[in-house]
Write an enzyme that holds these catalytic residues in place. Structure first.
Site, PDB file in Angstrom:
ATOM      1  N   GLU A 138      -0.884  -9.172  -0.534  1.00  0.00           N
ATOM      2  CA  GLU A 138      -2.316  -9.383  -0.241  1.00  0.00           C
ATOM      3  C   GLU A 138      -3.136  -9.409  -1.532  1.00  0.00           C
ATOM      4  O   GLU A 138      -4.067 -10.198  -1.661  1.00  0.00           O
ATOM      5  CB  GLU A 138      -2.813  -8.292   0.719  1.00  0.00           C
ATOM      6  CG  GLU A 138      -2.228  -8.473   2.120  1.00  0.00           C
ATOM      7  CD  GLU A 138      -2.528  -7.313   3.048  1.00  0.00           C
ATOM      8  OE1 GLU A 138      -2.167  -6.168   2.694  1.00  0.00           O
ATOM      9  OE2 GLU A 138      -3.106  -7.538   4.120  1.00  0.00           O
ATOM     10  N   GLY A 154       0.397  -4.892   0.895  1.00  0.00           N
ATOM     11  CA  GLY A 154      -0.800  -4.917   0.048  1.00  0.00           C
ATOM     12  C   GLY A 154      -0.551  -5.600  -1.294  1.00  0.00           C
ATOM     13  O   GLY A 154      -1.488  -6.113  -1.913  1.00  0.00           O
ATOM     14  N   GLU A 214       4.337  -5.273   7.403  1.00  0.00           N
ATOM     15  CA  GLU A 214       3.591  -4.189   8.070  1.00  0.00           C
ATOM     16  C   GLU A 214       4.032  -3.924   9.506  1.00  0.00           C
ATOM     17  O   GLU A 214       4.071  -2.777   9.944  1.00  0.00           O
ATOM     18  CB  GLU A 214       2.084  -4.484   8.051  1.00  0.00           C
ATOM     19  CG  GLU A 214       1.422  -4.251   6.703  1.00  0.00           C
ATOM     20  CD  GLU A 214       1.496  -5.441   5.761  1.00  0.00           C
ATOM     21  OE1 GLU A 214       2.266  -6.386   6.034  1.00  0.00           O
ATOM     22  OE2 GLU A 214       0.789  -5.411   4.744  1.00  0.00           O
ATOM     23  N   ALA A 273       0.872  -1.169   0.000  1.00  0.00           N
ATOM     24  CA  ALA A 273       0.000   0.000   0.000  1.00  0.00           C
ATOM     25  C   ALA A 273       0.911   1.221   0.000  1.00  0.00           C
ATOM     26  O   ALA A 273       2.051   1.148   0.473  1.00  0.00           O
ATOM     27  CB  ALA A 273      -0.877  -0.013   1.243  1.00  0.00           C
TER      28      ALA A 273
HETATM   29  N1  COA Z   1       4.603   3.067  -0.557  1.00  0.00           N
HETATM   30  C1  COA Z   1       5.012   4.233  -1.097  1.00  0.00           C
HETATM   31  N2  COA Z   1       6.122   4.343  -1.824  1.00  0.00           N
HETATM   32  C2  COA Z   1       6.864   3.234  -2.031  1.00  0.00           C
HETATM   33  C3  COA Z   1       6.509   1.992  -1.488  1.00  0.00           C
HETATM   34  C4  COA Z   1       5.306   1.926  -0.730  1.00  0.00           C
HETATM   35  N3  COA Z   1       4.871   0.794  -0.200  1.00  0.00           N
HETATM   36  N4  COA Z   1       7.437   1.078  -1.821  1.00  0.00           N
HETATM   37  C5  COA Z   1       8.350   1.729  -2.567  1.00  0.00           C
HETATM   38  N5  COA Z   1       8.004   3.029  -2.687  1.00  0.00           N
HETATM   39  C6  COA Z   1       8.722   4.101  -3.403  1.00  0.00           C
HETATM   40  C7  COA Z   1       9.922   4.580  -2.624  1.00  0.00           C
HETATM   41  O1  COA Z   1       9.543   5.523  -1.649  1.00  0.00           O
HETATM   42  C8  COA Z   1      10.747   5.173  -3.731  1.00  0.00           C
HETATM   43  O2  COA Z   1      10.216   6.433  -4.084  1.00  0.00           O
HETATM   44  P1  COA Z   1      11.185   7.713  -4.345  1.00  0.00           P
HETATM   45  O3  COA Z   1      12.067   7.289  -5.469  1.00  0.00           O
HETATM   46  O4  COA Z   1      10.244   8.819  -4.679  1.00  0.00           O
HETATM   47  O5  COA Z   1      11.947   7.898  -3.061  1.00  0.00           O
HETATM   48  C9  COA Z   1      10.501   4.244  -4.910  1.00  0.00           C
HETATM   49  O6  COA Z   1       9.269   3.570  -4.599  1.00  0.00           O
HETATM   50  C10 COA Z   1      11.571   3.198  -5.099  1.00  0.00           C
HETATM   51  O7  COA Z   1      11.732   2.497  -3.881  1.00  0.00           O
HETATM   52  P2  COA Z   1      13.147   2.319  -3.132  1.00  0.00           P
HETATM   53  O8  COA Z   1      12.880   2.086  -1.688  1.00  0.00           O
HETATM   54  O9  COA Z   1      14.065   3.438  -3.490  1.00  0.00           O
HETATM   55  O10 COA Z   1      13.669   0.967  -3.835  1.00  0.00           O
HETATM   56  P3  COA Z   1      14.697  -0.085  -3.212  1.00  0.00           P
HETATM   57  O11 COA Z   1      15.051  -1.002  -4.330  1.00  0.00           O
HETATM   58  O12 COA Z   1      15.778   0.585  -2.476  1.00  0.00           O
HETATM   59  O13 COA Z   1      13.830  -0.899  -2.122  1.00  0.00           O
HETATM   60  C11 COA Z   1      11.883  -2.064  -1.291  1.00  0.00           C
HETATM   61  C12 COA Z   1      12.752  -1.719  -2.520  1.00  0.00           C
HETATM   62  C13 COA Z   1      10.656  -2.791  -1.827  1.00  0.00           C
HETATM   63  C14 COA Z   1      12.669  -2.984  -0.350  1.00  0.00           C
HETATM   64  C15 COA Z   1      11.480  -0.768  -0.534  1.00  0.00           C
HETATM   65  O14 COA Z   1      10.939   0.142  -1.480  1.00  0.00           O
HETATM   66  C16 COA Z   1      10.463  -0.976   0.546  1.00  0.00           C
HETATM   67  O15 COA Z   1      10.794  -1.475   1.617  1.00  0.00           O
HETATM   68  N6  COA Z   1       9.209  -0.555   0.296  1.00  0.00           N
HETATM   69  C17 COA Z   1       8.140  -0.606   1.273  1.00  0.00           C
HETATM   70  C18 COA Z   1       7.657  -2.016   1.457  1.00  0.00           C
HETATM   71  C19 COA Z   1       6.578  -2.067   2.521  1.00  0.00           C
HETATM   72  O16 COA Z   1       6.818  -1.861   3.692  1.00  0.00           O
HETATM   73  N7  COA Z   1       5.369  -2.385   2.084  1.00  0.00           N
HETATM   74  C20 COA Z   1       4.262  -2.570   2.970  1.00  0.00           C
HETATM   75  C21 COA Z   1       3.464  -1.349   3.062  1.00  0.00           C
HETATM   76  S1  COA Z   1       2.110  -1.551   4.175  1.00  0.00           S
END
Ligand code: COA
Length: 260
Positions: free
Chosen positions: A115, A112, A135, A66
């Site tokens: 999910e 999400g 989460e 999400a």
């Molecule tokens: N919500 C909002 N933005 C998200 C996102 C999310 N769930 N997951 C990734 N993004 C965005 C990042 O903020 C980033 O945006 P920016 O370039 O404007 O800063 C972009 O997507 C790329 O992500 P980034 O974190 O730079 O890539 P990465 O390869 O370093 O890491 C992940 C990849 C998936 C490990 C990391 O993005 C992450 O942990 N995301 C959140 C996962 C999460 O907790 N999901 C559950 C949500 S309830």
């Protein structure tokens, strides 16, 4: 239909829905959830659409969760409403969708995202896929059905561990956990999804709808799945597809199901 956050393309009965926010790793913001709901609603009524393949755009993510930026300052009431609305409009809608929905997980499927993949009727993954429900690392719990669907698929102990550690598993572990049915290379993932969709489409889609309802009944509180199965089984006998399927078998020819 023009959407901002998803792409849709119908080809030979298969509707490809691609979540298309690659710069945000296809994170599900409210607008994307709304568009997905619209695309599924339209697909439900569209007789051309037989099977849906759901995937993410780019080579890195199916859906990375999400959109965290949208709910960072929510109150408990807003959080409750976010989960309730999302479950009703998308996650339960997909799980109970009358046409087969295959999730082709092409990278991160987190929160999400996992999910959504779990709401699909089954999942296949590319070998770069990573799945998890992180989460609790954000101080919240899965809210789009993850606490219910993950244990249904992988078992309670594994679900507890995945949710408590907020860790990710890779595609092969997901295969071992029965979270996905097949793993292939990223290049071959669309082809595999297509092959499975084509195999499905050879069968009676009316009967498949009945089977989806009967299988799902097993997971509904207070519903006797065996009774639902009996009802759906009986219902099938009144369909044109049943007449065609049995006639084709008895006359040693291939069935050409009218879909009624
Ligand atoms: N919500 C909002 N933005 C998200 C996102 C999310 N769930 N997951 C990734 N993004 C965005 C990042 O903020 C980033 O945006 P920016 O370039 O404007 O800063 C972009 O997507 C790329 O992500 P980034 O974190 O730079 O890539 P990465 O390869 O370093 O890491 C992940 C990849 C998936 C490990 C990391 O993005 C992450 O942990 N995301 C959140 C996962 C999460 O907790 N999901 C559950 C949500 S309830």
């Amino acid at each position: 239909m023009d959407y901002e956050n998803i792409l849709t393309e119908e080809q030979n009965g298969i509707l490809h829905i691609t979540i298309n926010r690659p710069k945000k790793l296809n994170a599900l913001n409210r607008a994307t959830i709304k568009e997905l709901h619209e695309a599924f609603s339209n697909a439900k009524e569209d007789h051309e659409v037989k099977v849906i393949i759901l995937t993410g755009s780019g080579e890195k993510a199916f859906v990375a969760g999400a959109d965290i930026s949208e709910f960072a300052d929510f109150s408990p009431e807003e959080g409750r409403e976010l989960a309730a609305r999302g479950q009703a409009s998308l996650f339960d809608f997909v799980a109970n969708f009358p046409k087969p929905v295959i999730a082709a997980v092409n990278g991160f499927a987190l929160g999400g995202g996992l999910e959504l993949a779990m709401a699909a009727h089954f999942r296949i993954a590319s070998d770069n896929a990573k799945m998890g429900l992180p989460e609790v690392s954000l101080g919240v719990i899965p809210g789009y059905g993850g606490t219910q669907r993950l244990p249904q698929l992988v078992g309670k102990g594994r679900a507890m561990e995945m949710i408590m550690t907020a860790g990710m598993i890779d595609a092969n572990q997901a295969l071992q956990y029965n979270l996905v049915n097949h793993v292939t290379s990223l290049d071959e993932l669309p082809e595999l999804a297509q092959e499975l969709a084509q195999k499905i489409m050879k069968n009676s889609l009316v009967a498949i709808s009945g089977a989806i309802r009967a299988i799902n009944a097993n997971y509904e509180d207070g519903v006797n799945g065996f009774e639902v199965e009996i009802g759906e089984f009986g219902h099938a006998f009144g369909t044109a597809d049943f007449k065609e399927g049995t006639d084709a078998f008895l006359n040693k020819r291939k069935a050409d199901f009218p879909g009624e």
